[in-house]
Each structure stands twice: as C-alpha cells, then as structure tokens.
Write a protein that holds these residues in place. Sequence first.
Motif, PDB file in Angstrom:
ATOM      1  N   VAL A  37      -5.624 -30.370 -41.064  1.00  0.00           N
ATOM      2  CA  VAL A  37      -4.566 -30.494 -40.055  1.00  0.00           C
ATOM      3  C   VAL A  37      -3.267 -29.934 -40.629  1.00  0.00           C
ATOM      4  N   SER A  53      -8.454 -25.543 -33.675  1.00  0.00           N
ATOM      5  CA  SER A  53      -7.826 -26.343 -32.613  1.00  0.00           C
ATOM      6  C   SER A  53      -8.745 -26.486 -31.399  1.00  0.00           C
ATOM      7  N   ILE A 111      -4.104 -21.241 -39.155  1.00  0.00           N
ATOM      8  CA  ILE A 111      -3.763 -22.481 -38.444  1.00  0.00           C
ATOM      9  C   ILE A 111      -2.313 -22.329 -38.032  1.00  0.00           C
ATOM     10  N   TRP A 162       2.893 -26.424 -36.235  1.00  0.00           N
ATOM     11  CA  TRP A 162       3.022 -27.474 -35.220  1.00  0.00           C
ATOM     12  C   TRP A 162       4.448 -27.460 -34.689  1.00  0.00           C
ATOM     13  N   ARG A 165      -0.924 -32.044 -29.649  1.00  0.00           N
ATOM     14  CA  ARG A 165      -1.724 -32.317 -30.839  1.00  0.00           C
ATOM     15  C   ARG A 165      -1.418 -31.272 -31.913  1.00  0.00           C
ATOM     16  N   PRO A 192      -2.042 -28.461 -34.760  1.00  0.00           N
ATOM     17  CA  PRO A 192      -3.118 -27.493 -34.951  1.00  0.00           C
ATOM     18  C   PRO A 192      -4.039 -27.922 -36.100  1.00  0.00           C
ATOM     19  N   PHE A 193      -5.329 -27.587 -35.981  1.00  0.00           N
ATOM     20  CA  PHE A 193      -6.295 -27.999 -36.991  1.00  0.00           C
ATOM     21  C   PHE A 193      -7.443 -27.000 -37.051  1.00  0.00           C
TER      22      PHE A 193
END
Length: 180
Positions: free
Chosen positions: A52, A83, A102, A105, A111, A113-114
């Motif tokens: 994450v 994501s 990634i 954020w 949410r 990003p992951f």
Amino acid sequence: MAASAAAVAIRPLLGQLREQRRQTEFALGYAPATLSATHVKNGLEDAVIHIVNWNRFPADVLDVRMDAGRMAAGMSNSRINVSGEQLARDSGEEAIKGVVRIDGWEDRNSRPPFVDVTVYITFHDGAPAIVPVEFEVALVVYAEKPYRTTLGASMNVRVEGTFQIDETRWCFSRNPRRQN
C-alpha cells in the motif's frame, strides 16, 4: 526540585511530539508504504503480497523476493493487481522484474493505491509441514528527493496440503506440492 520535575515531564512530552509529527506527516502525504503477506482465501495460490502506498508521491515496485531458507525451491507469480485492476503479465515469471507503478495517494477521500502480488511457492523434499517465509519488496518513491526503500513481511506457509477443485466442491488434499 524544579529541574528533576521538568526532567520527568519531558519524556512524555517528547513522545507526544513524535506522535504529532507522525500524524502530521501522514495527513500531508509523507507516510511510508507498507507491506503485508497473507494466505489466499479460496484459492490454490500460497500467498498474497499486499503493498500500500500511503505517500502522495508515486512509487515503483522494482522487485519482489522470497526467502524460506533452503526449504523453498522457488516462487512464481499467479497474478498482479494494481488497485484492483489485473495487470497483464507473464504468469511464468519467478518474480516481478521491471517496474510496476503504484500511484500516489492524492485523493484522501478514496482508498489508497495498492498492488497485490499473488504467488505460488514450491518446496524441496524434506520441508516441514509449515515453513516460515519472508518477503522483501524493493521500491523507489518519487518524492522531492527520490529514494529507494525495502519493505519486509513474513508468514507461515503450509507445505503438505493444497486446495483442489473437483467438479462439485473445493476439497483439501494431503498431496504435497514439492519440487525435487
């Protein structure tokens, strides 16, 4: 007396200051990425490596490595999700080689990003029923001054049994997945 009272009081104040600084960095988007490894739910694979990016700057996943001592023969990717969207990659690759981006954020109402990397692990003969496995992920974070970091996570992987699909249900098999 006053000096000793101040010395006793300063320790909790320094702790509060550190926590306030950490919370401020998180709110401004300077928090470090995190890594976790978990078992796959209702799947044949062995692990999901979850990365994450809590930082507002993008990061590149450069490499995913596994260490299980001499017990593991290797690791191969099953799939890579960025994501929630599956990335088209050759499933025969032993690990991520190259770059998986990634995003940063930036929208704090959504949410973060992951990347999820789902892997199979093969073991040598003679491996115990449960093997501790450690994962490492190499990242480059593109902050004002780009920097490279390595994240780590560990988990126990069951060697002796695998889930298999027959025509009507999931079943647990005691057939070992081992490589000579």
